[in-house]
Design a protein around this motif. Sequence first.
Motif, PDB file in Angstrom:
ATOM      1  N   ASP A   1       0.869  -1.182   0.000  1.00 51.49           N
ATOM      2  CA  ASP A   1       0.000   0.000   0.000  1.00 51.49           C
ATOM      3  C   ASP A   1       0.901   1.226   0.000  1.00 51.49           C
ATOM      4  OD1 ASP A   1      -1.707   2.123   0.488  1.00 51.49           O
ATOM      5  OD2 ASP A   1      -2.902   1.057   1.994  1.00 51.49           O
ATOM      6  N   TYR A   2       1.012   1.871  -1.168  1.00 48.15           N
ATOM      7  CA  TYR A   2       1.937   2.985  -1.314  1.00 48.15           C
ATOM      8  C   TYR A   2       1.386   4.297  -0.767  1.00 48.15           C
ATOM      9  CZ  TYR A   2       5.062  -0.006  -3.945  1.00 48.15           C
ATOM     10  OH  TYR A   2       5.934  -1.017  -4.308  1.00 48.15           O
ATOM     11  N   THR A   3       0.229   4.252  -0.086  1.00 42.17           N
ATOM     12  CA  THR A   3      -0.264   5.435   0.617  1.00 42.17           C
ATOM     13  C   THR A   3       0.203   5.446   2.066  1.00 42.17           C
ATOM     14  OG1 THR A   3      -2.356   4.448   1.395  1.00 42.17           O
ATOM     15  CG2 THR A   3      -2.330   5.410  -0.827  1.00 42.17           C
ATOM     16  N   ARG A   4       1.015   4.445   2.457  1.00 41.60           N
ATOM     17  CA  ARG A   4       1.429   4.299   3.849  1.00 41.60           C
ATOM     18  C   ARG A   4       2.950   4.236   3.961  1.00 41.60           C
ATOM     19  NH1 ARG A   4      -2.723   2.947   7.161  1.00 41.60           N
ATOM     20  NH2 ARG A   4      -4.697   2.603   6.087  1.00 41.60           N
ATOM     21  N   SER A   5       3.446   4.685   5.099  1.00 47.26           N
ATOM     22  CA  SER A   5       4.866   4.541   5.431  1.00 47.26           C
ATOM     23  C   SER A   5       5.028   4.739   6.928  1.00 47.26           C
ATOM     24  CB  SER A   5       5.717   5.568   4.673  1.00 47.26           C
ATOM     25  OG  SER A   5       5.656   6.837   5.305  1.00 47.26           O
ATOM     26  N   PRO A   6       6.093   4.196   7.508  1.00 49.67           N
ATOM     27  CA  PRO A   6       6.288   4.347   8.952  1.00 49.67           C
ATOM     28  C   PRO A   6       6.290   5.794   9.437  1.00 49.67           C
ATOM     29  CG  PRO A   6       7.722   2.627   8.129  1.00 49.67           C
ATOM     30  CD  PRO A   6       7.097   3.258   6.930  1.00 49.67           C
ATOM     31  N   LYS A   7       6.893   6.703   8.680  1.00 49.07           N
ATOM     32  CA  LYS A   7       7.003   8.086   9.155  1.00 49.07           C
ATOM     33  C   LYS A   7       5.714   8.889   8.988  1.00 49.07           C
ATOM     34  CE  LYS A   7      11.911   9.263   9.107  1.00 49.07           C
ATOM     35  NZ  LYS A   7      12.560   8.023   8.693  1.00 49.07           N
ATOM     36  N   THR A   8       4.894   8.538   7.998  1.00 47.87           N
ATOM     37  CA  THR A   8       3.706   9.359   7.734  1.00 47.87           C
ATOM     38  C   THR A   8       2.413   8.770   8.285  1.00 47.87           C
ATOM     39  OG1 THR A   8       3.472   8.330   5.555  1.00 47.87           O
ATOM     40  CG2 THR A   8       4.677  10.412   5.659  1.00 47.87           C
ATOM     41  N   THR A   9       2.334   7.465   8.392  1.00 45.43           N
ATOM     42  CA  THR A   9       1.107   6.840   8.895  1.00 45.43           C
ATOM     43  C   THR A   9       1.358   5.957  10.118  1.00 45.43           C
ATOM     44  OG1 THR A   9       1.351   4.978   7.335  1.00 45.43           O
ATOM     45  CG2 THR A   9       0.011   6.854   6.613  1.00 45.43           C
ATOM     46  N   ASN A  10       2.621   5.934  10.571  1.00 43.95           N
ATOM     47  CA  ASN A  10       2.994   5.078  11.713  1.00 43.95           C
ATOM     48  C   ASN A  10       2.583   3.629  11.474  1.00 43.95           C
ATOM     49  OD1 ASN A  10       4.071   7.220  13.354  1.00 43.95           O
ATOM     50  ND2 ASN A  10       1.949   7.878  13.709  1.00 43.95           N
TER      51      ASN A  10
END
Length: 410
Positions: free
Chosen positions: A298-307
């Motif tokens: 899911d490229y709408t998520r990442s550790p820094k932006t969506t935890n």
Amino acid sequence: MKLNKFTLLGLLCVFFISCENSNNDNGSNEEQEIIELPTPNKPYSIVDTGVTDYYSNDALISKPSTSNSFYGQDASYTGNQPSYTNNNNGTITDNVTGLMWEQDMGEKISFTEAFTKAANSNLGGYTDWRVPTLKELYSLILFTGNVKGEVAIDLFIDTNYFYQELGDTSIGDREIDAQTWSSTAYVSTTMNSDETIFGVNFIDGRIKGYPKYKAGSTTANTMYFRMVRGNTTYGTNNFVDNGDGTISDLATGLMWQKADDGISRDWEASLLYAEDLTLANKSDWRLPNAKELQSIVDYTRSPKTTNSPAIDPLFECTEITDPEGNTGNYPFYWTGTSHLDGANPYATGVYIAFGEGQGIMNGVLMDVHGAGCQRSDPKSGDKEDYPQYFGPQGDVRYVYNYVRCVRNIE
């Protein structure tokens, strides 16, 4: 009307011009034969990697039996085999996905220029071209490619159908400096807080994020782009939680293990774990190939932006600490696909990073490739020797990665 030789000559010229225009790749729809795109079996039908060879940790081997080591790797399972049609008008149709592609990308251009080009193109008589998403672009990758250091031996795309440039070594580029950008922007940043766009390198067989602008400036980086049209639902998942530890993707026809088991393994042990798994009364689980596993990023998520990891929240991922002991990162996950790269081309396996694609640059640990990147690790090694760091961007190598198994929905 009486026709003299000059009138006849004029009519012949009109006839030949009309014929020429009807064969012009840039003609209008009225002048072109419009090619119908195939309807895929599933809206997100995944094209197989093309791999037919078998590998151990460091060698090419004969086909292993179900009871032997290294059974269950990519070549053990046959998916939707690559199939293309050359439309002889500058376009190529993928008969599995229902996508139509630009055959020749042309020159490198900026991210903004790519969208302008697509909006104004009437290649093949079509005006609905777009810049592909990363999942659309990755559908073209084949892991029959082989690269040794910075030199391409075989490309990771079917060159019988697609024109693929190499980096221009005459101006100091490496052959592998011919990456293709997608329309998928990274929701976080890489390197030194650089705005980042994901792309696929069909020269060395990887996904990573590339800075949108040149370092320290507002000057746009330029890359290759390959336009696409058709099947606008491609790359869109349709997940269903089955309530038994599995998740089905009705778009791809694949069923997934909902949670990893929290144990890191080398490649051979990961193959064995997947083959031995019984879950939800099913015993036909396997280690996914590279393209199957990338389909659930899911490229709408990442550790820094969506935890969170770069995967739908229906799934569960073990949280890990990074090499500096920081929490809040997530694992690399093995695939059954070997990555033919390096002095020993059989010694590395493909992984997908659902956490940050970290590396050490100038002594600083940072996200250098982006959550959702695709890289490769050595298949084996002493667990106590890792993590290590490799290459110009100091890629973190864990070797003992995690597993999320897959099977086909009946």
